[in-house]
Every structure is written in C-alpha cells, then in structure tokens.
Design a protein around this motif. Structure first.
Motif, short mmCIF file in Angstrom:
data_model
loop_
_atom_site.label_atom_id
_atom_site.label_comp_id
_atom_site.label_asym_id
_atom_site.label_seq_id
_atom_site.Cartn_x
_atom_site.Cartn_y
_atom_site.Cartn_z
N GLN A 199 109.43 -14.80 42.93
CA GLN A 199 108.69 -14.09 41.89
C GLN A 199 109.55 -13.84 40.67
O GLN A 199 110.73 -13.52 40.77
CB GLN A 199 108.19 -12.75 42.45
N ASP A 201 109.06 -12.37 36.31
CA ASP A 201 108.15 -11.93 35.24
C ASP A 201 108.80 -12.11 33.88
O ASP A 201 110.03 -12.03 33.74
CB ASP A 201 107.69 -10.47 35.46
N THR A 211 103.59 -12.24 35.32
CA THR A 211 104.34 -12.37 36.57
C THR A 211 103.89 -13.65 37.24
O THR A 211 102.69 -13.89 37.39
CB THR A 211 104.07 -11.18 37.50
N ARG A 213 104.52 -16.39 40.63
CA ARG A 213 105.10 -16.62 41.94
C ARG A 213 105.07 -18.11 42.24
O ARG A 213 104.13 -18.81 41.88
CB ARG A 213 104.35 -15.83 43.01
#
Length: 241
Positions: A199, A201, A211, A213
C-alpha cells in the motif's frame, strides 16, 4: 355436433373451471417471464458485480472533479455522477484498464498472476503523503538498515512494538529532486494469499489523497507502477468544482 357445442360452452364458463384454469395460466406466464429474464440477465449475473460499461462518470470529491469510466469503478453503488466522500477503483495492470471480459479471471482473483491494482480517491487524511511521512514517522518505527530489495530498494522490518503486524517497509533510494518511494507491504509469507499486499498513498489535486494497493510481486517494477498510477490519476482529474 351443434348440440354438443352448446353443451360444452356453459361448462367452460363454470366457476370451478375458472378456479383451475387461471392459476395454471398464471404459472405459465410466470415461467415464460422467468425464462425471458434469465436470458437477458444471465450475462449480468455472470459478471459478479463487474461491468463492461465504460461510460464516463463525473465524480466530485471536495473541490476535485474526476471523470472515470464506469468499468474502473469497483462498486456498483459508486457508479453514479455527483458528490461523494470517496470512490474505489480497480485496474488491470500493466494496461491500466477497467473490467473487460478478457480480464475476467484476473478480476476474480483466479488468474495465473496477480494483475489487479486497487485505488481509492478521498480527502487527505494527513498533512504529508507516505513519502513525506518516512523521515518523521516510519523511519523511527523500523529496526536496522534493512536488506537489499529489487530495483534499488531497501526492505526494512518494523519493530515489534510499532503496531504494524506482519508488515515491512519498502523504501527506494532517494534521488535528487524526488522524495523516496515508500510503501508498506505484508511480509513475503503473508503476501502469498493476498491479491494486493502493498500500500502507498500520494497527494494530488486540491487536498485529494490517492491510496493504491498492489501485489508484492510488482515491487521490482515500482518505478513504472508509480508513474503509471500518477499518469492515470492526472489524466482523469478534470479540474475543480
């Protein structure tokens, strides 16, 4: 023959026959409706929540206007024009496209390789993005210099008391004029059963946070991945409200 016709006609009109005939007719009509509905809805049901519709949706978050193809928006309830607090997307990598029939296995997590990216646009929750938080926060929660990762990166383990369970920090070599690439990832063992174990951001627009992933297996392509994410976001950020 004429006599028989006269005798049958009143029998067909009796209340008893009507009570038998109407339920049977109703069931026949209902069966026909279900057959027709199954024909037209079967394809939709097989999509499992995905949509092939690429019609742009105008999403407004704060003062930011995003124009996003419907098939990139993960949840049906978010495929609407107008104001919202957040919007969740999923993209096929490396082409950065939304759902298409050819990608069905990947979008269902059944493909031979992990190919999905998950993105969330929402108002900023912190004063600095993940790269900016490295020096003041993340670097104080890791132990030791770390080990060599792929593509000029370093993998740092979080301290046991950091609160980040089964997680590691991936940090790139800082380049002149650029903040380091920083991402949190589940450790290798835990990542094996996770579609998007890492992850990160970034900030863009007016007080907007993105954000995203991605699979840990993509860490070797972190430079390309981060640039593609930024390019996608900037291309679909259409201005201010």
């Amino acid at each position: 023959m004429q006599y028989r016709a006269q005798r049958i006609e009143p029998i067909l009109g009796t209340p008893l026959l009507r009570r038998v005939f109407y339920p049977i007719a109703t069931l026949a009509i209902l069966s026909l409706f279900l057959a027709v509905a199954a024909h037209y809805l079967g394809h939709t049901i097989s999509l499992g929540g995905h949509t092939e519709d690429a019609t742009p949706r105008e999403i407004v978050i704060g003062n930011n206007v995003l124009e996003l193809p419907a098939n990139t928006i993960r949840f049906d309830r978010q495929r609407r024009n107008g104001d919202t607090e957040r919007v969740d997307l999923y993209l096929h990598w490396p082409d950065m496209l939304g759902y298409q029939p050819a990608f069905l296995s990947d979008f269902n997590g059944a493909g031979p390789e992990k190919r999905l990216l998950f993105l969330t646009f929402e108002p900023r929750a912190t004063t600095q993005d993940m790269s900016g938080r490295y020096g003041q926060i993340y670097s104080t929660l890791t132990e030791g210099p770390g080990s060599k990762g792929s593509a000029g990166s370093t993998i740092q383990k979080f301290r046991a008391d950091s609160g980040f369970v089964n997680e590691e920090l991936m940090v790139s070599t800082e380049q002149a004029g650029h903040m380091p690439f920083v991402a949190r990832c589940l450790d290798e063992e835990t990542s094996k059963t996770n579609l998007a174990a890492c992850q990160r951001d970034i900030f863009l627009g007016e007080d907007l946070q993105l954000t995203y992933r991605f699979p840990r297996e993509m860490l070797g392509d972190w430079q390309k991945l981060d640039q593609q994410i930024r390019t996608f976001a900037e291309a679909h950020l259409k201005g201010r409200k």
